[in-house]
Write a protein that holds these residues in place. Structure first.
Motif, PDB file in Angstrom:
ATOM      1  N   ASN A   1       0.822  -1.213   0.000  1.00 14.96           N
ATOM      2  CA  ASN A   1       0.000   0.000   0.000  1.00 14.96           C
ATOM      3  C   ASN A   1       0.854   1.260   0.000  1.00 14.96           C
ATOM      4  O   ASN A   1       0.467   2.276  -0.589  1.00 14.96           O
ATOM      5  CB  ASN A   1      -0.932   0.007   1.208  1.00 14.96           C
ATOM      6  CG  ASN A   1      -2.065  -0.994   1.079  1.00 14.96           C
ATOM      7  OD1 ASN A   1      -2.365  -1.470  -0.013  1.00 14.96           O
ATOM      8  ND2 ASN A   1      -2.693  -1.335   2.188  1.00 14.96           N
ATOM      9  N   ILE A   2       1.997   1.207   0.672  1.00 14.19           N
ATOM     10  CA  ILE A   2       2.909   2.353   0.676  1.00 14.19           C
ATOM     11  C   ILE A   2       3.377   2.650  -0.746  1.00 14.19           C
ATOM     12  O   ILE A   2       3.429   3.805  -1.179  1.00 14.19           O
ATOM     13  CB  ILE A   2       4.113   2.090   1.605  1.00 14.19           C
ATOM     14  CG1 ILE A   2       3.650   2.088   3.073  1.00 14.19           C
ATOM     15  CG2 ILE A   2       5.199   3.152   1.405  1.00 14.19           C
ATOM     16  CD1 ILE A   2       4.717   1.635   4.049  1.00 14.19           C
ATOM     17  N   ARG A   3       3.709   1.603  -1.493  1.00 16.52           N
ATOM     18  CA  ARG A   3       4.175   1.776  -2.876  1.00 16.52           C
ATOM     19  C   ARG A   3       3.078   2.318  -3.786  1.00 16.52           C
ATOM     20  O   ARG A   3       3.347   3.086  -4.700  1.00 16.52           O
ATOM     21  CB  ARG A   3       4.686   0.446  -3.434  1.00 16.52           C
ATOM     22  CG  ARG A   3       6.006  -0.024  -2.855  1.00 16.52           C
ATOM     23  CD  ARG A   3       6.580  -1.169  -3.673  1.00 16.52           C
ATOM     24  NE  ARG A   3       5.713  -2.334  -3.641  1.00 16.52           N
ATOM     25  CZ  ARG A   3       5.811  -3.307  -2.742  1.00 16.52           C
ATOM     26  NH1 ARG A   3       6.739  -3.237  -1.799  1.00 16.52           N
ATOM     27  NH2 ARG A   3       5.007  -4.346  -2.772  1.00 16.52           N
ATOM     28  N   ASP A   4       1.827   1.903  -3.516  1.00 18.87           N
ATOM     29  CA  ASP A   4       0.738   2.210  -4.447  1.00 18.87           C
ATOM     30  C   ASP A   4      -0.065   3.461  -4.084  1.00 18.87           C
ATOM     31  O   ASP A   4      -0.967   3.836  -4.832  1.00 18.87           O
ATOM     32  CB  ASP A   4      -0.236   1.024  -4.526  1.00 18.87           C
ATOM     33  CG  ASP A   4       0.395  -0.184  -5.206  1.00 18.87           C
ATOM     34  OD1 ASP A   4       1.424  -0.014  -5.876  1.00 18.87           O
ATOM     35  OD2 ASP A   4      -0.149  -1.298  -5.057  1.00 18.87           O
ATOM     36  N   SER A   5       0.233   4.081  -2.944  1.00 21.87           N
ATOM     37  CA  SER A   5      -0.598   5.185  -2.454  1.00 21.87           C
ATOM     38  C   SER A   5       0.013   6.554  -2.745  1.00 21.87           C
ATOM     39  O   SER A   5       1.219   6.670  -3.014  1.00 21.87           O
ATOM     40  CB  SER A   5      -0.816   5.048  -0.945  1.00 21.87           C
ATOM     41  OG  SER A   5      -1.482   3.851  -0.631  1.00 21.87           O
TER      42      SER A   5
ATOM     43  N   LEU B   1       0.505   7.641   6.133  1.00 25.23           N
ATOM     44  CA  LEU B   1      -0.308   6.948   7.139  1.00 25.23           C
ATOM     45  C   LEU B   1       0.069   5.468   7.219  1.00 25.23           C
ATOM     46  O   LEU B   1       0.165   4.894   8.306  1.00 25.23           O
ATOM     47  CB  LEU B   1      -1.794   7.098   6.802  1.00 25.23           C
ATOM     48  CG  LEU B   1      -2.392   8.503   6.942  1.00 25.23           C
ATOM     49  CD1 LEU B   1      -3.825   8.512   6.439  1.00 25.23           C
ATOM     50  CD2 LEU B   1      -2.332   8.973   8.393  1.00 25.23           C
ATOM     51  N   PHE B   2       0.294   4.870   6.062  1.00 22.71           N
ATOM     52  CA  PHE B   2       0.688   3.457   6.054  1.00 22.71           C
ATOM     53  C   PHE B   2       2.085   3.261   6.654  1.00 22.71           C
ATOM     54  O   PHE B   2       2.361   2.244   7.283  1.00 22.71           O
ATOM     55  CB  PHE B   2       0.637   2.900   4.629  1.00 22.71           C
ATOM     56  CG  PHE B   2      -0.751   2.599   4.137  1.00 22.71           C
ATOM     57  CD1 PHE B   2      -1.555   1.681   4.801  1.00 22.71           C
ATOM     58  CD2 PHE B   2      -1.254   3.234   3.008  1.00 22.71           C
ATOM     59  CE1 PHE B   2      -2.841   1.399   4.355  1.00 22.71           C
ATOM     60  CE2 PHE B   2      -2.537   2.959   2.546  1.00 22.71           C
ATOM     61  CZ  PHE B   2      -3.331   2.046   3.219  1.00 22.71           C
ATOM     62  N   ARG B   3       2.965   4.237   6.461  1.00 18.98           N
ATOM     63  CA  ARG B   3       4.303   4.146   7.065  1.00 18.98           C
ATOM     64  C   ARG B   3       4.214   4.182   8.590  1.00 18.98           C
ATOM     65  O   ARG B   3       4.951   3.473   9.282  1.00 18.98           O
ATOM     66  CB  ARG B   3       5.188   5.290   6.561  1.00 18.98           C
ATOM     67  CG  ARG B   3       5.617   5.143   5.126  1.00 18.98           C
ATOM     68  CD  ARG B   3       6.550   6.264   4.704  1.00 18.98           C
ATOM     69  NE  ARG B   3       6.818   6.228   3.280  1.00 18.98           N
ATOM     70  CZ  ARG B   3       7.703   5.423   2.702  1.00 18.98           C
ATOM     71  NH1 ARG B   3       8.432   4.597   3.449  1.00 18.98           N
ATOM     72  NH2 ARG B   3       7.884   5.450   1.398  1.00 18.98           N
ATOM     73  N   ILE B   4       3.304   5.006   9.100  1.00 16.06           N
ATOM     74  CA  ILE B   4       3.096   5.059  10.549  1.00 16.06           C
ATOM     75  C   ILE B   4       2.561   3.722  11.054  1.00 16.06           C
ATOM     76  O   ILE B   4       3.010   3.200  12.078  1.00 16.06           O
ATOM     77  CB  ILE B   4       2.133   6.212  10.907  1.00 16.06           C
ATOM     78  CG1 ILE B   4       2.781   7.566  10.584  1.00 16.06           C
ATOM     79  CG2 ILE B   4       1.739   6.152  12.388  1.00 16.06           C
ATOM     80  CD1 ILE B   4       1.828   8.739  10.670  1.00 16.06           C
TER      81      ILE B   4
END
Length: 281
Positions: free
Chosen positions: A105-109, A116-119
């Protein structure tokens, strides 16, 4: 996992629905015990189905008892009377897949969503490391097929078959673990393989418009294979292969719940996603 493997509740008896919820709640409880409260927030129906399928093929009878829900103390839920290895395994696999899903999701967002996904990844990383220690063979399997999936996406392969293959092979391995004999292993591999293929395809089908907007990898977009009627037919045919393999199994318990998911749940989930896509046309 993606959350598409569900029961079709209108066709379930009350006692069957309660038994299914008992496995779901037991998995939620196990996630909390092993990995903390954050992991419970990402419990999926797919993980519950993995636990249910493995339990249904074991020789040990499953029993439930009522206890108060940790999230809602005013409510009583069914829980397995004993900690089952199948539920523990499903909890481990759930966390392993969640970690890789967040990274994907980090790659695709977009920037802010990725932040937010990194957190979230910070909170999940500790659980992921613990899952690797508790279930090293599961971690090895997941990482192997995630690498295969990443390679397919990096090549921008337009082949739906090639894109679905890593998920199909992963579930083939997961669902055939601890088979009682060689014949049962082959049948369980067939169920896992076609289930993995179905899960990947329905998720890609569901995400066509979102992936177009965000310029994310999707084999249906790259191949120009954008005929919802044809995709629905392929999904139903794949679900049919799961059903044919299931009919050869010697199920020990919870057979009616499995049948509800395989015969009714996959069918109605396919129609639900198809109808969403038709509204976008």
């Amino acid at each position: 996992m993606f959350g598409y493997i569900k029961t079709h509740r209108p066709e379930l008896k009350i006692k069957e629905d309660e038994a299914y919820k008992g496995i779901y709640c037991s998995l939620c409880k196990e996630l909390g015990k092993r990995y903390g409260i954050v992991s419970r927030m990402f419990l999926s129906f797919d993980s519950s189905f993995l636990a249910l399928a493995l339990i249904a093929l074991s020789e040990e009878k499953i029993c439930f008892t009522q206890k108060r829900c940790p999230f809602n103390p005013a409510k009583k839920c069914n829980f397995c009377t004993e900690r089952r290895k199948e539920i523990q395994f499903a909890a481990d696999i759930s966390v392993l897949l969640l970690y890789h899903k967040i990274r994907d999701n980090i790659r695709d967002s977009t920037f802010f969503k990725a932040l937010l996904f990194r957190i979230l990844l910070v909170f999940i990383t500790g659980s992921y490391k613990k899952a690797k220690k508790l279930c090293p063979y599961g971690a090895d399997m997941v990482e192997k097929y995630i690498q295969m999936q990443n390679a397919v996406e990096e090549r921008n392969s337009p082949s739906v078959d090639e894109a679905a293959e890593p998920t199909a092979l992963l579930l083939k391995r997961l669902y055939s673990l601890d088979a009682n004999d060689a014949d049962e292993k082959i049948i369980r591999e067939q169920i896992g393989y076609y289930l993995g293929r179905w899960v990947y395809m329905i998720d890609a089908f569901d995400d066509i418009r979102k992936d177009e907007k965000n310029n994310n990898y999707n084999p249906f977009i790259l191949s120009g294979y954008n005929d919802p009627e044809k995709i629905k037919g392929d999904l139903l045919m794949t679900a049919g292969e799961i059903a044919k393999a299931y009919e050869l199994l010697d199920v020990k318990c919870s057979g009616t719940i499995l049948e509800n998911i395989i015969y009714d749940g996959l069918y109605h989930e396919t129609l639900k996603v198809y109808e969403r896509r038709m509204q976008d046309e």
